[in-house]
Design an enzyme around this catalytic site. Structure first.
Site, PDB file in Angstrom:
ATOM      1  N   SER A 180       0.821  -1.148  -0.095  1.00 41.60           N
ATOM      2  CA  SER A 180       0.218  -0.070   0.045  1.00 41.60           C
ATOM      3  C   SER A 180       0.781   1.399   0.116  1.00 41.60           C
ATOM      4  O   SER A 180       0.488   2.312  -0.038  1.00 41.60           O
ATOM      5  CB  SER A 180      -1.103   0.052   1.184  1.00 41.60           C
ATOM      6  OG  SER A 180      -0.144   0.066   2.482  1.00 41.60           O
ATOM      7  N   ASP A 208       5.555  11.046   9.908  1.00 40.71           N
ATOM      8  CA  ASP A 208       4.470  11.138   9.795  1.00 40.71           C
ATOM      9  C   ASP A 208       3.546  11.061  11.060  1.00 40.71           C
ATOM     10  O   ASP A 208       2.439  10.567  10.979  1.00 40.71           O
ATOM     11  CB  ASP A 208       3.770   9.843   8.766  1.00 40.71           C
ATOM     12  CG  ASP A 208       4.030   8.693   9.320  1.00 40.71           C
ATOM     13  OD1 ASP A 208       4.658   8.655  10.423  1.00 40.71           O
ATOM     14  OD2 ASP A 208       3.641   7.479   8.648  1.00 40.71           O
ATOM     15  N   CYS A 227      10.922  27.371  16.519  1.00 41.32           N
ATOM     16  CA  CYS A 227      10.772  25.898  16.214  1.00 41.32           C
ATOM     17  C   CYS A 227       9.605  25.403  16.290  1.00 41.32           C
ATOM     18  O   CYS A 227       8.515  25.875  15.983  1.00 41.32           O
ATOM     19  CB  CYS A 227      11.663  25.421  17.381  1.00 41.32           C
ATOM     20  SG  CYS A 227      10.590  25.127  19.022  1.00 41.32           S
ATOM     21  N   CYS A 269      -2.552   9.078   7.028  1.00 42.97           N
ATOM     22  CA  CYS A 269      -3.334   8.910   5.754  1.00 42.97           C
ATOM     23  C   CYS A 269      -3.736   7.594   5.762  1.00 42.97           C
ATOM     24  O   CYS A 269      -4.404   7.302   4.787  1.00 42.97           O
ATOM     25  CB  CYS A 269      -1.838   9.067   4.711  1.00 42.97           C
ATOM     26  SG  CYS A 269      -0.587   8.164   5.036  1.00 42.97           S
ATOM     27  N   CYS A 282       7.940  29.424  24.387  1.00 39.42           N
ATOM     28  CA  CYS A 282       8.147  28.091  24.023  1.00 39.42           C
ATOM     29  C   CYS A 282       9.072  27.384  25.125  1.00 39.42           C
ATOM     30  O   CYS A 282      10.066  27.811  25.512  1.00 39.42           O
ATOM     31  CB  CYS A 282       8.909  28.152  22.574  1.00 39.42           C
ATOM     32  SG  CYS A 282       9.356  26.486  22.150  1.00 39.42           S
ATOM     33  N   CYS A 284      12.686  26.191  22.867  1.00 35.19           N
ATOM     34  CA  CYS A 284      13.570  27.174  22.258  1.00 35.19           C
ATOM     35  C   CYS A 284      13.672  28.344  23.140  1.00 35.19           C
ATOM     36  O   CYS A 284      14.730  29.099  22.662  1.00 35.19           O
ATOM     37  CB  CYS A 284      13.529  27.227  20.827  1.00 35.19           C
ATOM     38  SG  CYS A 284      12.197  28.269  20.313  1.00 35.19           S
TER      39      CYS A 284
HETATM   40 ZN   LIG Z   1      10.331  27.205  19.810  1.00 34.66          ZN
END
Ligand SMILES: [Zn+2]
Length: 353
Positions: A173, A234, A275, A292, A349, A352
């Site tokens: 597939s 993914d 990021c 998917c 964040c 980062c």
């Molecule tokens: Zn960041």
């Protein structure tokens, strides 16, 4: 000055008429020369001409500083049966005086000059960019729908080392959108199958296959050698693992994802922009299927997004302006439209900032 029949004037030369251009200057390998030239030691050339000249009927131009050594070489080659050997009259000095261009070809072999010819003609790549590609290491996480075009184009471009990380085997597939694998590769590890493709496409590329799942535990070890990381995974746990390791290592990530008939791509480089976690701090609600396997995907869309990722990776390596750092490019295949959003570092964040 009178010229012999073995000489060609710089202004009368059409480089395309020659099969082989050989520079016999002692310092040829590290000096600017005429595009397409290969540096060969004069004594070696005369001892073993067949190593550099494909046939006795090849059109050969020999180049030196002022045309003396190349004149001797052309004469000796003609005596050895290479009847079309010519010397550049006046050498590189006369070429330069005639206002003709020289390029720094140092470090590229004659095979590489031919293979990457269309890169070498591009101002954005040229010889310095091609050398940067040959010296670069790109780590690609995922050898599936996005990873296929990424790996294929990076291998074709001459990225010197490609590390392919994928713990899956090829399934029937997958073949609808993963053209790096063929029907014969079903049940083979994807990293192995992709590595075989790379080896057959380009002998300049050293390919390292890692049939292992990238996780928070091994991400730094697996990614630390990369010049650029391509996230062709993914799933969210892998994306966060790649992001957190890349921020810690200071390595840019070219990210993409696809969803049914849509896709997005960005460059995450925490030294100059956001990021992945700045933009997607939390994985989405697990109740909505985003993979998917569940919702389906048009195979060619992964080709579009993966090709964009390969392009951004190459731009980062050769030092092009205008990368997708700080921008998110959205592709809507149903509407045939691209949209670019500016994205900013999140001051709160957790990774980062
Ligand atoms: Zn960041």
């Amino acid at each position: 000055m009178e010229h012999s029949a073995y000489e060609a004037e710089p202004t009368e030369i059409l480089l395309d008429d020659f099969d082989v251009l050989i520079d016999v200057r002692p310092h040829a390998a590290t000096s600017p020369s005429i595009i397409g030239t290969t540096a060969v030691d004069l004594a070696n050339l005369l001892a073993e001409p067949a190593r550099w000249i494909p046939s006795r009927t090849s059109n050969i131009l020999i180049i030196c500083d002022i045309g003396l050594r190349s004149g001797i070489a052309a004469e000796r080659l003609r005596e050895a049966g290479y009847h079309s050997a010519l010397s550049l009259a006046g050498g590189i000095d006369a070429w330069r005086t005639a206002g003709l261009s020289l390029v720094d070809t140092a470090g590229l072999t004659i095979d590489q000059l031919e293979r990457y010819d269309r890169h070498l003609k591009l101002a954005q790549v040229g010889v310095p960019g091609q050398r940067a590609l040959l010296n670069a290491t790109v780590t690609v996480v995922g050898a599936g729908g996005l990873g296929s075009p990424v790996i294929m184009y990076l291998a074709a471009a001459g990225v010197g080392t490609i590390i392919i990380i994928d713990d899956d085997d090829v399934d029937a597939s997958n073949l609808q959108r993963q053209p790096i694998h063929s029907t014969d590769d079903v049940d083979t590890a994807k990293a192995v199958s992709a590595a075989e493709f790379v080896s057959s496409l380009n002998p300049d590329v050293t390919v390292v296959e890692v049939s292992d799942r990238l996780s928070d535990e091994n991400a730094v070890t697996l990614l630390k050698d990369a010049t650029v990381i391509v996230d062709a995974s993914d799933n969210f746990p892998t994306r966060y693992a790649i992001n957190d390791a890349a921020v810690a290592l200071g390595i840019p990530v070219v990210f993409a994802s696809v969803y049914a008939m849509e896709g997005q791509v960005a460059v995450f480089d925490a030294s100059t922009g956001p990021c992945y976690r700045c933009i997607f701090p939390e994985p989405p609600d697990g109740s909505i299927p985003l993979d998917c396997t569940t919702i389906g995907v048009l195979g060619s869309i992964t080709g579009v997004l993966g090709s964009l990722q390969a392009t951004e990776a190459i731009k980062l390596i050769v030092g092009s302006d205008g990368t997708l750092t700080g921008r998110l490019l959205l592709y809507d295949a149903a509407a045939a439209s691209f949209t670019t959003l500016n994205i900013k570092k999140n001051p709160t964040c957790t990774t980062c900032s």
